[in-house]
Design an enzyme around this catalytic site. Structure first.
Site, mmCIF file in Angstrom:
data_model
loop_
_atom_site.group_PDB
_atom_site.id
_atom_site.type_symbol
_atom_site.label_atom_id
_atom_site.label_comp_id
_atom_site.label_asym_id
_atom_site.label_seq_id
_atom_site.Cartn_x
_atom_site.Cartn_y
_atom_site.Cartn_z
ATOM 1 N N GLY A 9 -1.953 0.179 13.134
ATOM 2 C CA GLY A 9 -1.265 -0.214 11.900
ATOM 3 C C GLY A 9 -1.783 0.599 10.728
ATOM 4 O O GLY A 9 -2.371 1.677 10.891
ATOM 5 N N TYR A 58 -12.911 -9.859 8.719
ATOM 6 C CA TYR A 58 -14.102 -10.389 8.035
ATOM 7 C C TYR A 58 -14.135 -11.903 7.954
ATOM 8 O O TYR A 58 -15.068 -12.479 7.416
ATOM 9 C CB TYR A 58 -14.284 -9.747 6.666
ATOM 10 C CG TYR A 58 -13.110 -9.887 5.731
ATOM 11 C CD1 TYR A 58 -12.136 -8.905 5.684
ATOM 12 C CD2 TYR A 58 -12.986 -11.000 4.909
ATOM 13 C CE1 TYR A 58 -11.055 -9.022 4.829
ATOM 14 C CE2 TYR A 58 -11.910 -11.123 4.048
ATOM 15 C CZ TYR A 58 -10.945 -10.133 4.010
ATOM 16 O OH TYR A 58 -9.880 -10.268 3.165
ATOM 17 N N ASN A 77 -4.865 1.953 -1.724
ATOM 18 C CA ASN A 77 -5.359 0.583 -1.922
ATOM 19 C C ASN A 77 -5.962 0.362 -3.303
ATOM 20 O O ASN A 77 -6.441 -0.727 -3.598
ATOM 21 C CB ASN A 77 -6.370 0.206 -0.820
ATOM 22 C CG ASN A 77 -7.743 0.763 -1.098
ATOM 23 O OD1 ASN A 77 -7.865 1.839 -1.695
ATOM 24 N ND2 ASN A 77 -8.768 0.049 -0.706
ATOM 25 N N THR A 90 1.580 -1.861 21.295
ATOM 26 C CA THR A 90 2.823 -1.085 21.389
ATOM 27 C C THR A 90 2.446 0.388 21.492
ATOM 28 O O THR A 90 1.939 0.981 20.518
ATOM 29 C CB THR A 90 3.697 -1.315 20.130
ATOM 30 O OG1 THR A 90 3.790 -2.730 19.915
ATOM 31 C CG2 THR A 90 5.077 -0.724 20.276
ATOM 32 N N LEU A 135 -12.960 -4.842 11.761
ATOM 33 C CA LEU A 135 -12.470 -4.897 10.374
ATOM 34 C C LEU A 135 -12.179 -6.324 9.926
ATOM 35 O O LEU A 135 -12.066 -6.604 8.737
ATOM 36 C CB LEU A 135 -11.197 -4.043 10.223
ATOM 37 C CG LEU A 135 -11.433 -2.631 9.696
ATOM 38 C CD1 LEU A 135 -12.508 -1.914 10.481
ATOM 39 C CD2 LEU A 135 -10.151 -1.824 9.738
ATOM 40 N N LYS A 185 0.809 -1.224 0.000
ATOM 41 C CA LYS A 185 0.000 0.000 0.000
ATOM 42 C C LYS A 185 0.845 1.279 0.000
ATOM 43 O O LYS A 185 0.384 2.324 -0.417
ATOM 44 C CB LYS A 185 -0.957 -0.011 1.193
ATOM 45 C CG LYS A 185 -2.088 -1.027 1.028
ATOM 46 C CD LYS A 185 -3.118 -0.922 2.115
ATOM 47 C CE LYS A 185 -4.215 -1.935 1.882
ATOM 48 N NZ LYS A 185 -5.311 -1.818 2.846
ATOM 49 N N ASN A 233 -3.264 0.633 21.708
ATOM 50 C CA ASN A 233 -2.463 -0.329 20.953
ATOM 51 C C ASN A 233 -1.537 -1.094 21.886
ATOM 52 O O ASN A 233 -1.157 -0.606 22.947
ATOM 53 C CB ASN A 233 -1.643 0.404 19.895
ATOM 54 C CG ASN A 233 -1.061 -0.551 18.877
ATOM 55 O OD1 ASN A 233 -1.764 -1.445 18.401
ATOM 56 N ND2 ASN A 233 0.208 -0.403 18.559
ATOM 57 N N GLY A 235 -5.725 -0.704 17.823
ATOM 58 C CA GLY A 235 -4.713 -0.995 16.805
ATOM 59 C C GLY A 235 -4.147 0.276 16.203
ATOM 60 O O GLY A 235 -4.840 1.307 16.147
HETATM 61 P P1 ATR Z 1 -2.782 -3.448 9.039
HETATM 62 O O1 ATR Z 1 -2.134 -2.698 7.925
HETATM 63 O O2 ATR Z 1 -3.759 -4.494 8.575
HETATM 64 O O3 ATR Z 1 -3.398 -2.555 10.053
HETATM 65 P P2 ATR Z 1 -0.357 -3.788 10.536
HETATM 66 O O4 ATR Z 1 0.135 -2.498 10.016
HETATM 67 O O5 ATR Z 1 0.575 -4.939 10.591
HETATM 68 O O6 ATR Z 1 -1.625 -4.295 9.729
HETATM 69 O O7 ATR Z 1 -0.962 -3.499 12.005
HETATM 70 C C1 ATR Z 1 -1.307 -4.503 12.839
HETATM 71 C C2 ATR Z 1 -1.930 -3.912 14.112
HETATM 72 O O8 ATR Z 1 -2.431 -5.013 14.846
HETATM 73 C C3 ATR Z 1 -0.935 -3.209 15.006
HETATM 74 O O9 ATR Z 1 -1.607 -2.217 15.729
HETATM 75 C C4 ATR Z 1 -0.490 -4.340 15.928
HETATM 76 O O10 ATR Z 1 -0.004 -3.921 17.171
HETATM 77 P P3 ATR Z 1 1.552 -3.477 17.366
HETATM 78 O O11 ATR Z 1 1.628 -2.084 16.862
HETATM 79 O O12 ATR Z 1 1.784 -3.645 18.787
HETATM 80 O O13 ATR Z 1 2.351 -4.434 16.520
HETATM 81 C C5 ATR Z 1 -1.802 -5.035 16.121
HETATM 82 N N1 ATR Z 1 -1.646 -6.423 16.543
HETATM 83 C C6 ATR Z 1 -1.225 -7.452 15.798
HETATM 84 N N2 ATR Z 1 -1.215 -8.590 16.530
HETATM 85 C C7 ATR Z 1 -1.653 -8.262 17.776
HETATM 86 C C8 ATR Z 1 -1.882 -9.001 18.975
HETATM 87 N N3 ATR Z 1 -1.660 -10.312 19.048
HETATM 88 N N4 ATR Z 1 -2.360 -8.333 20.047
HETATM 89 C C9 ATR Z 1 -2.580 -7.009 19.980
HETATM 90 N N5 ATR Z 1 -2.389 -6.257 18.868
HETATM 91 C C10 ATR Z 1 -1.930 -6.875 17.782
#
Ligand code: ATR
Length: 494
Positions: free
Chosen positions: A358, A445, A317, A381, A443, A296, A379, A356
């Site tokens: 990401g 699905y 996208n 992190t 989000l 993206k 989030n 989240g």
């Molecule tokens: P996308 O583009 O689909 O949003 P991404 O950029 O990889 O995917 O983002 C993933 C998100 O899911 C992030 O907020 C991630 O948290 P971190 O920033 O801590 O990595 C979150 N995420 C993924 N696995 C997780 C888990 N097991 N528990 C909590 N948050 C999770």
């Protein structure tokens, strides 16, 4: 032509498989190496009962088949079976001309396999397999196979976009070889199976129950992709990503194209190098494509124009060709808003908790912020949440504190992959207690109803499934691709 590969252990089962798929296919390949030994003899009458052209194939173990006989035995069995009314017989490229001249089982007279096939109008397919890659001299290989007088067939395994480009170049490079069969195996080969005509292949194989990655069923090939209808005029669209085969987008776009009688096809493309994909896009005249993880951002240097949303979110996208220029848009933004825009307009959503931080989360937060909705990002992190919050003038917190926001917002949006198959038992909002008055929007699905949504629904909340956003953003892509609204009577099953 669409060819159904038959791998049952009895002739009756193979015939039943033909019956179930007859409306989708033009011919069948009878893989006699899958038959029980006692069934082999019956294969000779198969074409008469199947009532469609049949390829006879007796594949060796080293080529991915099951025949472990000596070469002599295998070829003489193949010869006896070829007494049946087959249209084609498959012979591997390394079988020498001399090996095809042997004594018959009954007598001393020498048989010339190739001459006999010719006299009975059975075409020989000279096949070459590579389960590891695409040989560097593939064009030479095809020419050499063709020089043997039959139909050359190459089944190879592309491992990257450049390999895929090589397969699509075959048609241009070897135009003079009219009848040839090209198959790209594995996940990278899917686009070549669907667009087989663009590779110059006379047919594409399919299997009723795909057992290897990249195989497609006859129903998918015929009803979803209309692969046999692709011609010079067909406009190609697609989705690029890595991985990409799980995508539901073909289920939105292909039926949409068919409904408006648009000669177009939407195909999944595994892509490692975006630069190479843009080259392919020029080569096979791709008119537009969806973009998913991890591209993206990667596509942006190649775009001549981007919308305000792409600029803000930093994520694109959808790419469309407009007046010989690539334009990038973001339909996630409006697709996300579609199910809630009225509620926002009526003042029912003034605050939101977004789980989240990401790529998906960024698009959503911008969409909410641009509509004056207050956002709190939580989030795993904290630093990621902080970075998005600073950028979008939102507030942020650690996911561990999610419980403290229980019942204090109008909307809770779940943007992480938590709760998605195969981890559908996971709850992305552990610690958050739904009051029943907020809207829960996930989000994810797959599954349709996540643990997060189920918990919200139980508490009395209005819920919005991820498939809704997927469909809405897809409809907007369709508009960008075609200039038409998505046909209201088409209801994709996502
Ligand atoms: P996308 O583009 O689909 O949003 P991404 O950029 O990889 O995917 O983002 C993933 C998100 O899911 C992030 O907020 C991630 O948290 P971190 O920033 O801590 O990595 C979150 N995420 C993924 N696995 C997780 C888990 N097991 N528990 C909590 N948050 C999770």
């Amino acid at each position: 032509m669409l060819c159904l590969t038959l791998t049952e252990s009895t002739i009756d089962e193979d015939l039943a498989c033909v019956e179930r798929n007859r409306k989708y296919i033009d011919l069948a390949e009878l893989r006699v190496d899958f038959l029980k030994t006692e069934e082999l003899g019956k294969a000779i009458d198969f074409p008469v009962h199947a009532k469609l052209p049949v390829i006879l194939t007796y594949r060796r173990v080293c080529d991915g088949g099951k025949c472990a006989l000596s070469e002599k035995q295998r070829l003489s069995t193949l010869f006896s079976l070829a007494q049946g009314k087959f249209s084609y017989v498959d012979i591997e490229d390394d079988v020498k001309k001399s090996e095809l001249k042997f004594k018959s089982q009954e007598g001393e007279k020498k048989i010339d396999f190739e001459a006999q096939m010719k006299s009975r109008n059975i075409k020989i397919i000279h096949s070459f397999h590579d389960f590891e890659g695409v040989p560097a001299d593939i064009f030479g290989k095809i020419s050499k196979l063709a020089s043997r007088g039959g139909i050359p067939k190459v089944a190879v395994t592309p491992n990257n976009m450049l390999d895929v480009i090589t397969l699509f170049r075959i048609q241009e490079e070897l135009k003079e070889i009219k009848d040839k069969i090209i198959i790209g195996m594995g996940p990278w080969g899917v686009c070549t199976r669907i667009l087989y005509k663009k590779c110059g292949s006379m047919l594409s194989f399919c299997t009723e129950v795909p057992s290897a990655i990249g195989q497609l069923s006859p129903k998918e090939m015929k009803e979803l992709y209309h692969a046999d209808k692709v011609d010079e005029q067909t406009h190609v669209y697609g989705i690029i990503g890595n991985p990409v085969l799980h995508t539901s987008s073909p289920l939105i776009h292909n039926p949409g194209f068919a409904a408006i009688h648009y000669n177009a096809v939407y195909v999944p493309f595994m892509v490692d190098s975006v630069r190479a994909f843009f080259k392919l896009a020029e080569m096979i005249h791709i008119y537009g494509f969806s973009v998913t993880i991890p591209h993206k951002r990667n596509v942006q240097p190649y775009l001549g124009k981007i919308t305000r949303e792409v600029k803000q979110i930093g994520s694109c996208n959808t790419v469309v060709r407009i007046q010989n220029m690539w334009k990038g848009i973001n339909t996630d933004y409006y697709g996300f808003l579609a199910p809630i825009s009225e509620l926002i307009a009526n003042g029912k959503i003034k605050s939101a908790l977004v789980i989240g931080a990401g790529g998906a989360s960024r698009a959503i937060i911008w969409a909410l912020r641009n509509h004056a909705v207050k956002v709190i990002v939580v989030n795993r992190t904290f630093e990621h949440a902080k970075s998005i919050a600073d950028e979008t003038m939102s507030t942020c917190d650690s996911l561990d504190h999610i419980g403290s926001y229980s019942g204090k917002v109008d909307l809770v949006v779940q943007t992480t992959s938590v709760g998605m198959v195969p981890d559908e038992k996971e709850d992305a909002a552990k610690g958050y207690l739904f009051s029943g008055s907020e809207i829960a929007y996930d989000l994810v699905y797959r599954p349709k109803e996540t643990v997060f949504l189920r918990r919200a629904e139980k508490a009395g909340c209005k819920t919005i499934e991820g498939s809704r956003m997927l469909l809405e953003q897809g409809k907007l892509q369709f508009e960008a691709f075609t200039g038409y609204h998505y046909p209201y009577w088409v209801k994709p099953e996502l």
